[in-house]
Design a protein around this motif. Structure first.
Motif, PDB file in Angstrom:
ATOM      1  N   ARG A  74     -12.568  -9.405  13.732  1.00 47.33           N
ATOM      2  CA  ARG A  74     -11.187  -9.616  13.259  1.00 47.33           C
ATOM      3  C   ARG A  74     -10.652 -10.948  13.781  1.00 47.33           C
ATOM      4  O   ARG A  74     -10.050 -11.727  13.041  1.00 47.33           O
ATOM      5  N   LEU A  75     -10.868 -11.235  15.059  1.00 45.73           N
ATOM      6  CA  LEU A  75     -10.427 -12.497  15.648  1.00 45.73           C
ATOM      7  C   LEU A  75     -11.134 -13.690  15.011  1.00 45.73           C
ATOM      8  O   LEU A  75     -10.504 -14.714  14.733  1.00 45.73           O
ATOM      9  N   ALA A  76     -12.436 -13.562  14.767  1.00 45.85           N
ATOM     10  CA  ALA A  76     -13.194 -14.659  14.161  1.00 45.85           C
ATOM     11  C   ALA A  76     -12.693 -14.949  12.745  1.00 45.85           C
ATOM     12  O   ALA A  76     -12.569 -16.109  12.348  1.00 45.85           O
ATOM     13  N   ARG A  77     -12.383 -13.903  11.974  1.00 44.60           N
ATOM     14  CA  ARG A  77     -11.834 -14.091  10.624  1.00 44.60           C
ATOM     15  C   ARG A  77     -10.492 -14.815  10.692  1.00 44.60           C
ATOM     16  O   ARG A  77     -10.228 -15.734   9.922  1.00 44.60           O
ATOM     17  N   ALA A  78      -9.643 -14.400  11.635  1.00 48.08           N
ATOM     18  CA  ALA A  78      -8.329 -15.026  11.773  1.00 48.08           C
ATOM     19  C   ALA A  78      -8.468 -16.494  12.163  1.00 48.08           C
ATOM     20  O   ALA A  78      -7.759 -17.364  11.626  1.00 48.08           O
ATOM     21  N   MET A  79      -9.370 -16.794  13.092  1.00 49.30           N
ATOM     22  CA  MET A  79      -9.606 -18.191  13.488  1.00 49.30           C
ATOM     23  C   MET A  79     -10.092 -19.010  12.304  1.00 49.30           C
ATOM     24  O   MET A  79      -9.639 -20.132  12.090  1.00 49.30           O
ATOM     25  N   ALA A  80     -11.030 -18.457  11.540  1.00 51.05           N
ATOM     26  CA  ALA A  80     -11.558 -19.167  10.374  1.00 51.05           C
ATOM     27  C   ALA A  80     -10.463 -19.447   9.352  1.00 51.05           C
ATOM     28  O   ALA A  80     -10.412 -20.541   8.774  1.00 51.05           O
ATOM     29  N   MET A  81      -9.573 -18.483   9.145  1.00 50.02           N
ATOM     30  CA  MET A  81      -8.479 -18.692   8.183  1.00 50.02           C
ATOM     31  C   MET A  81      -7.598 -19.851   8.631  1.00 50.02           C
ATOM     32  O   MET A  81      -7.197 -20.678   7.815  1.00 50.02           O
ATOM     33  N   ILE A  82      -7.304 -19.904   9.915  1.00 51.86           N
ATOM     34  CA  ILE A  82      -6.453 -20.974  10.425  1.00 51.86           C
ATOM     35  C   ILE A  82      -7.183 -22.308  10.381  1.00 51.86           C
ATOM     36  O   ILE A  82      -6.632 -23.316   9.916  1.00 51.86           O
ATOM     37  N   LEU A  83      -8.421 -22.352  10.837  1.00 50.06           N
ATOM     38  CA  LEU A  83      -9.166 -23.609  10.873  1.00 50.06           C
ATOM     39  C   LEU A  83      -9.497 -24.146   9.491  1.00 50.06           C
ATOM     40  O   LEU A  83      -9.579 -25.355   9.287  1.00 50.06           O
ATOM     41  N   ASP A  84      -9.665 -23.255   8.506  1.00 46.59           N
ATOM     42  CA  ASP A  84     -10.018 -23.673   7.157  1.00 46.59           C
ATOM     43  C   ASP A  84      -8.818 -23.881   6.248  1.00 46.59           C
ATOM     44  O   ASP A  84      -8.964 -24.352   5.123  1.00 46.59           O
ATOM     45  N   ALA A  85      -7.631 -23.533   6.730  1.00 48.58           N
ATOM     46  CA  ALA A  85      -6.420 -23.657   5.902  1.00 48.58           C
ATOM     47  C   ALA A  85      -6.078 -25.141   5.696  1.00 48.58           C
ATOM     48  O   ALA A  85      -6.245 -25.962   6.601  1.00 48.58           O
ATOM     49  N   PRO A  86      -5.566 -25.461   4.507  1.00 48.80           N
ATOM     50  CA  PRO A  86      -5.119 -26.843   4.279  1.00 48.80           C
ATOM     51  C   PRO A  86      -3.898 -27.138   5.168  1.00 48.80           C
ATOM     52  O   PRO A  86      -3.148 -26.237   5.519  1.00 48.80           O
ATOM     53  N   LEU A  87      -3.785 -28.383   5.535  1.00 48.73           N
ATOM     54  CA  LEU A  87      -2.649 -28.782   6.360  1.00 48.73           C
ATOM     55  C   LEU A  87      -1.352 -28.627   5.585  1.00 48.73           C
ATOM     56  O   LEU A  87      -1.286 -28.961   4.411  1.00 48.73           O
ATOM     57  N   GLU A  88      -0.364 -28.110   6.259  1.00 45.90           N
ATOM     58  CA  GLU A  88       0.954 -27.960   5.629  1.00 45.90           C
ATOM     59  C   GLU A  88       1.793 -29.198   5.918  1.00 45.90           C
ATOM     60  O   GLU A  88       1.692 -29.785   6.971  1.00 45.90           O
ATOM     61  N   GLY A  89       2.670 -29.510   4.998  1.00 40.29           N
ATOM     62  CA  GLY A  89       3.614 -30.587   5.275  1.00 40.29           C
ATOM     63  C   GLY A  89       3.427 -31.756   4.481  1.00 40.29           C
ATOM     64  O   GLY A  89       3.072 -32.453   3.803  1.00 40.29           O
TER      65      GLY A  89
END
Length: 105
Positions: free
Chosen positions: A90-105
């Protein structure tokens, strides 16, 4: 992170009893040399896991004909492994979502 080494050791012992040096080698090999387990840390962790009744140990003879303690996963350790593996995934999936997310802003 807290509990990482414990989880790696428990996973290593899932299929068969292994002596301490073997545990370190398996972790290093299966991580493609990313994880190197210091022997001091390894034996402290093995003692901690044994104290918690997650593993048991018996004396035997290693493949190079030396006396060694062979560690086995207990039913309580298997239960803990299943629980912690689920948490880590679960933690690894959450980290991957954050690290792979496009930059906001």
């Amino acid at each position: 992170m807290q509990g990482t080494l414990d989880l790696l050791i428990l996973k290593t012992l899932l299929s068969a009893p292994v002596h301490g040096q073997g545990v370190a080698r398996i972790i290093q090999r299966q991580s493609e040399e990313v994880f190197f387990v210091d022997h001091g840390s390894l034996y402290l962790a093995l003692q901690r896991l044994e104290d918690r009744k997650w593993i048991s140990a018996k004396w035997g003879v290693s493949e190079n004909n030396r006396k060694a303690r062979f560690y086995s996963l207990t039913p309580k350790g298997r239960e803990h492994l299943v629980e912690k593996t689920s948490e880590w995934r679960r933690l690894a999936r959450a980290m991957a979502m954050i690290l792979d997310a496009p930059l906001e802003g």
